[in-house]
Every structure is written in structure tokens, then in C-alpha cells.
Design an enzyme around this catalytic site. Structure first.
Site, PDB file in Angstrom:
ATOM      1  CE  LYS A  36     -22.134  24.784  55.040  1.00 25.15           C
ATOM      2  NZ  LYS A  36     -21.869  24.598  53.635  1.00 25.15           N
ATOM      3  CG  ASP A  37     -22.962  22.240  59.629  1.00 26.46           C
ATOM      4  OD1 ASP A  37     -23.393  22.097  58.474  1.00 26.46           O
ATOM      5  OD2 ASP A  37     -21.752  22.262  59.915  1.00 26.46           O
ATOM      6  CB  THR A  65     -21.292  19.023  45.833  1.00 22.51           C
ATOM      7  OG1 THR A  65     -22.047  19.542  46.938  1.00 22.51           O
ATOM      8  CG2 THR A  65     -22.171  19.085  44.595  1.00 22.51           C
ATOM      9  NE  ARG A 110     -26.439  25.655  49.670  1.00 22.28           N
ATOM     10  CZ  ARG A 110     -25.218  25.992  49.262  1.00 22.28           C
ATOM     11  NH1 ARG A 110     -25.069  26.867  48.294  1.00 22.28           N
ATOM     12  NH2 ARG A 110     -24.155  25.479  49.839  1.00 22.28           N
ATOM     13  NE  ARG A 111     -21.700  23.983  48.597  1.00 20.13           N
ATOM     14  CZ  ARG A 111     -21.018  23.716  49.701  1.00 20.13           C
ATOM     15  NH1 ARG A 111     -20.733  22.458  50.027  1.00 20.13           N
ATOM     16  NH2 ARG A 111     -20.620  24.687  50.504  1.00 20.13           N
ATOM     17  NE  ARG A 130     -21.862  13.578  54.893  1.00 20.92           N
ATOM     18  CZ  ARG A 130     -21.906  12.957  56.068  1.00 20.92           C
ATOM     19  NH1 ARG A 130     -22.405  11.742  56.165  1.00 20.92           N
ATOM     20  NH2 ARG A 130     -21.464  13.553  57.153  1.00 20.92           N
ATOM     21  CG  ASN A 177     -12.519  16.161  57.507  1.00 20.19           C
ATOM     22  OD1 ASN A 177     -11.798  16.151  56.513  1.00 20.19           O
ATOM     23  ND2 ASN A 177     -12.279  15.422  58.573  1.00 20.19           N
ATOM     24  NE  ARG A 201     -17.054  17.791  52.324  1.00 20.93           N
ATOM     25  CZ  ARG A 201     -18.163  18.485  52.523  1.00 20.93           C
ATOM     26  NH1 ARG A 201     -18.643  19.257  51.575  1.00 20.93           N
ATOM     27  NH2 ARG A 201     -18.784  18.422  53.671  1.00 20.93           N
ATOM     28  CB  CYS A 251     -29.442  19.867  55.089  1.00 17.90           C
ATOM     29  SG  CYS A 251     -29.239  18.245  55.786  1.00 17.90           S
TER      30      CYS A 251
HETATM   31  N1  LIG Z   1     -21.418  21.041  55.865  1.00 12.70           N
HETATM   32  C1  LIG Z   1     -20.068  21.210  56.364  1.00 12.70           C
HETATM   33  C2  LIG Z   1     -19.737  22.649  56.524  1.00 12.70           C
HETATM   34  N2  LIG Z   1     -20.374  23.396  57.447  1.00 12.70           N
HETATM   35  C3  LIG Z   1     -19.898  24.675  57.335  1.00 12.70           C
HETATM   36  C4  LIG Z   1     -18.950  24.707  56.346  1.00 12.70           C
HETATM   37  C5  LIG Z   1     -18.221  25.891  55.908  1.00 12.70           C
HETATM   38  C6  LIG Z   1     -18.101  27.030  56.897  1.00 12.70           C
HETATM   39  C7  LIG Z   1     -19.327  27.866  57.053  1.00 12.70           C
HETATM   40  O1  LIG Z   1     -20.277  27.849  56.248  1.00 12.70           O
HETATM   41  O2  LIG Z   1     -19.340  28.632  58.044  1.00 12.70           O
HETATM   42  C8  LIG Z   1     -18.825  23.416  55.831  1.00 12.70           C
HETATM   43  C9  LIG Z   1     -17.926  22.949  54.762  1.00 12.70           C
HETATM   44  C10 LIG Z   1     -18.395  23.240  53.361  1.00 12.70           C
HETATM   45  O3  LIG Z   1     -19.597  23.371  53.090  1.00 12.70           O
HETATM   46  O4  LIG Z   1     -17.523  23.339  52.469  1.00 12.70           O
END
Ligand SMILES: NCc1[nH]cc(CCC(=O)O)c1CC(=O)O
Length: 305
Positions: free
Chosen positions: A83-84, A127, A131-132, A149, A151, A155, A242
Site C-alpha cells: 500500500k506504500d 489518523t 481514506r480512514r 503520523r 511508525n 502511534r 495517497c
Molecule cells: N502507512 C504505513 C503502513 N504501511 C503498511 C502498513 C500496514 C501493513 C500493510 O498494510 O501491509 C502501515 C501501518 C498502518 O497503516 O497501520
């Protein structure tokens, strides 16, 4: 030609290191005798923590330094949360493996409240994901949505320090870090949509290194690749970053692919939702089709907001 050593470029967060170690272990098991090492690196996305990703220019921020390491011959591959990974990869790179998906749901995390409905009026929810935020706004317009934000560990610390009544994280990340018990409630499809590619781990390499690509391809999961291809193609057709509130969830059944997509508006909590089905040869056109259906409902106005 065979490869003797594979060096994995990775970010240094606990989640990134877990994912890179996971890929390293799978590669060692698949190729006995292969030397696999981690090359931990810092990325701009990790360094700039005081601004939402949407403001500082989006997702490629987590990849750039890892791609430079591959171009300079300091690493053969990089491991990412899919997703990144931007909808459009940098030219010269490929994703030879996408691992089997973990739980793609988001997690409602709170020390005092069991789920969204239990939150008091006006509760603070952390958050930075648009999207959230849009989906929270849609079900609970009264909530105070606050940026968050850093890690996963950071959070959770900010939640525990009392800055928020609840936060939303990915279930997959919590599970990988052994933090499953922090999940109070799963925010899951079809009611709640994850990010395109959420919970899938992607392996990136240079497209001009066939022996490396071949060694990595053994880790690929065909079903996950199909599902995330549809989700990512929808995201690409919608403009793919994003910086917009986009959710997607594709399931694969014996009858084919089923994709549900969403574009939301953070300020009003309005959500546009569309879905479609296709055979499993048509993941990319399925994504385009759902994007078209969202545009037909007026998605362009929300995407440009
Ligand atoms: N943006 C940070 C990120 N990138 C992927 C994940 C979670 C693991 C995944 O989706 O594989 C997270 C943390 C989160 O959103 O809580």
C-alpha cells in the site's frame, strides 16, 4: 546464471524490518545456500514526521532511497508494504513477488472503547489517512479527527499518552508486530474499505536483472497478485496517490474477481461506492471499470477537492 547473495534494502521501522526478515527467511528456505542480508536505510517518509503524507507529496517518499540503493548496486531487492508503493512504479523497476495477503482490515484501537459506536460524542480519533478520515466522518460526523503520523509503535504511544480516545491502524501491521491484542474491533470490508494493496508485502527489484527476478518470483502468490492488480489499477485510473481518500477491496472466488471501490470526501463524509465483477484474466480492466463507475457518480469533484 544464478545469484549467490541477495541484499534486501529496507526501511528501519520495526514493521519494515519484520517484513524484510520475513522475506529473507522465505528466500533462504526456497534457495538453500543462498546468502541473504538486510540493508537498513532511512527514507524521507520516515524522516519528515510532523506533516501528513498528503502534504509532503505522497507515497514514493518511502521508496526513493531504496530504489537508489538498487541502482547503485548496494542492494538487489527492496521489501515494501504494497500500500506504500505508488500505483505507477518508477521505470526500470518491477514487482517480481507479491506475498500472500494478511488480514486487510483496519483496526479500531482504543484503551477505553470497544468500537466506533461506543465512542462518546466529539471523541478525538487519530489518523492521517484521508481514506480512514472520510470513512470515520461518514459513520460518525461528530468525531474530532486529528493527524497522527509515525511508525506503529509511536502511534500507539500517542494513544496511550491520552492524545486520542481511539486511533485506526492496519490489522496486518499490528499482527506482524505481535500486537494483535491491541485490535479492539476490525473495520472490515464490505462496510469499511482498506487501502489498495493493504496487507500485501511487495518485493521490488530492477527489471534488468533476470537472475534476481527469477530467484524472487518463487515467493509470488498468484491470487493476491490478481486481487491487488485490480485494486491498484482502479487507484491508477483515479489518479493514484495517497493524497486522495480512496479505498478498494477485491476478492477472488471460483467465479472470478469482485472489486469494490470507494472515493470519499473528508469534510462531508460523503462516500461514493461502486463495484463490478470480472473473470480472472481481467484484473486491470476491472479496476478501470470500477474507476469509470466512480467517475460517473462524480468522483472527479472529490478527487480534485
Ligand atoms: N502507512 C504505513 C503502513 N504501511 C503498511 C502498513 C500496514 C501493513 C500493510 O498494510 O501491509 C502501515 C501501518 C498502518 O497503516 O497501520
Amino acid at each position: 546464471m544464478t545469484v549467490a547473495t541477495l541484499r534486501i534494502a529496507t526501511r528501519k521501522s520495526a514493521l519494515a524490518l519484520w517484513q524484510a526478515e520475513h522475506v529473507a527467511a522465505l528466500l533462504r528456505a526456497a534457495h538453500p545456500g543462498l546468502q541473504v542480508e538486510l540493508v537498513p536505510l532511512s527514507t524521507r517518509g520516515d524522516e519528515i514526521l510532523d506533516q501528513p503524507l498528503a502534504t509532503i507529496g505522497g507515497k514514493g517518499l518511502f521508496l526513493k532511497e531504496l530504489e537508489v540503493a538498487m541502482l547503485e548496486g548496494r542492494a538487489e531487492l527492496a521489501v515494501h508494504s504494497l500500500k506504500d508503493v505508488p500505483a505507477e512504479l518508477e521505470p526500470g523497476f518491477a514487482l517480481p513477488a507479491i506475498l500472500p495477503r494478511a488480514d486487510a482490515a483496519d483496526a479500531f484501537v482504543s484503551n477505553d472503547y470497544a468500537d466506533l459506536a461506543a465512542l462518546p460524542l466529539g471523541a478525538r480519533v487519530g489518523t492521517s489517512s484521508l481514506r480512514r478520515q472520510a470513512q470515520l466522518r461518514a459513520v460518525r460526523p461528530d468525531l474530532e479527527l486529528l493527524d497522527l503520523r509515525g511508525n506503529v509503535g509511536t502511534r500507539l504511544q500517542k494513544l496511550d499518552a491520552g492524545h486520542y480516545e481511539a486511533i485506526v491502524l492496519a490489522c496486518a501491521g499490528l499482527e506482524r508486530l505481535g500486537l494483535h491484542e491491541r485490535i479492539r474491533h476490525r473495520l472490515a470490508a464490505p462496510e469499511w474499505l482498506p487501502a489498495p494493496g493493504q496487507a500485501a508485502i511487495a518485493v521490488e527489484a530492477r527489471s534488468d536483472q533476470p537472475a534476481v527476478l527469477e530467484a524472487l518470483a518463487v515467493l509470488d502468490d498468484a491470487e493476491t497478485r490478481l486481487a491487488v492488480s485490480a485494486e491498484r489499477s482502479m487507484n491508477r485510473a483515479l489518479g493514484g496517490s495517497c493524497t486522495v481518500p480512496v479505498g478498494a477491496w477485491c476478492t477472488v472466488t471460483e467465479h472470478g474477481l469482485h472489486l469494490r471501490g470507494m472515493v470519499g470526501d473528508v469534510s462531508s463524509g460523503r462516500l461514493l461506492v461502486a463495484e463490478a465483477v470480472a473473470g480472472d484474466n481481467d484484473a486491470v480492466s476491472l479496476g478501470d471499470k470500477v474507476a469509470d463507475a466512480l467517475f460517473a457518480q462524480g468522483a472527479a469533484a472529490l478527487l480534485n477537492a
